[in-house]
Design an enzyme around this catalytic site. Sequence first.
Site, short mmCIF file in Angstrom:
data_model
loop_
_atom_site.label_atom_id
_atom_site.label_comp_id
_atom_site.label_asym_id
_atom_site.label_seq_id
_atom_site.Cartn_x
_atom_site.Cartn_y
_atom_site.Cartn_z
N SER A 115 -5.52 -9.83 -4.26
CA SER A 115 -5.31 -8.44 -4.68
C SER A 115 -6.28 -8.05 -5.80
CB SER A 115 -3.83 -8.28 -5.08
OG SER A 115 -3.48 -6.95 -5.16
N ASP A 142 -0.50 -3.75 5.43
CA ASP A 142 -0.97 -3.60 4.04
C ASP A 142 -1.84 -2.36 3.99
OD1 ASP A 142 -2.23 -3.83 1.55
OD2 ASP A 142 -2.54 -6.00 1.72
N HIS A 187 1.33 -6.90 1.91
CA HIS A 187 0.55 -7.17 0.70
C HIS A 187 1.31 -8.18 -0.17
CE1 HIS A 187 -2.71 -6.24 -2.05
NE2 HIS A 187 -1.82 -6.41 -3.02
#
Length: 308
Positions: A156, A251, A281
């Site tokens: 991320s 995501d 995610h």
Amino acid sequence: MNLMNMVDPDFNSLIELSKSAGDMTKIEPAMLRNFLDESSLSSRGKPVEIKETKDYKIKLDGRTLNARMYDNNNAKSAILYYHGGGFLFGNIETYDNYCRFLAKESWVKIISIEYRLAPEHKFPDAFNDAYDSFHYIAKKKKDFGIEGRIGVAGDSAGANLAAALCLKCRDGKTEMPAVQVLFYPSLAPDNFSRSFIEYSDNYVLTGKMIRYFGNMYSKNMQDLINPYFSPLVADDFSNLPPAIMVTNEYDPLRDPEETYVKKLREAGVRAVGIRGIGMIHGSATDFEVSDGARNIVKMVARIIPDYL
Ligand SMILES: CCCC(=O)Oc1ccc([N+](=O)[O-])cc1
């Protein structure tokens, strides 16, 4: 057709929990950080057993960063790991079990780096910490017991830092990581991709949170078009380290990530893309919740040594 049924059912309770938590972007950032870090510590399972962990201080200009090395096999090569958390939360402790797992499965040293967080530290502080810590460790590799090559990885926001630091190494012709392992990086502001439109509600990471994290990390609009903030807006993707990109089917960040893989390949960079079907995610750090996620992390961990 109920789309929820196509998400790995191991994520159902997490998805329900995130819906009941309400709008997190209304919470004051330091409180949100405490809340999210505490929740991730309290949901942590039994520690993954590992032969050696060692804490380090990385002394850089005007600041000292904490780092922790994980080694299960007296490994020669290393991966520097930049944790996720929207640039706002996450630390060595919340990533401890995940890094143990990565080190155990990859048979390389994993060095987790605690970079400075937003909104107290805006762009480029976290980026400079990621870049400078890579060069610090590359220069002092013997102090870290590293005899082989060094790659970078993250998830991320941390994968954004890993991708961005590779661009800067290429631009400045400084030493380059041997590989960039990118678990679902945030790569650029986005409102119009198919994945953003279809998955920015209902799958834990919402469009509102994405904008909030971007706002916390950026100082101004100019940052958004800086490739070290938004790697996808770079003009040139050539001469970068080989990449392993993990994306998640559900995501909102997925499509820009898969575009990144295409841009790398078009520029002649070796890039592998792995889309996790049914994943959301944050899947990698949910390796204790979802067997699917666990197997994807294991698979990636086991191919890392091929690049080092
Ligand atoms: C990189 C462009 C700005 C942006 O989209 O920031 C984000 C930062 C973090 C996350 N995340 O952790 O999910 C998403 C977006």
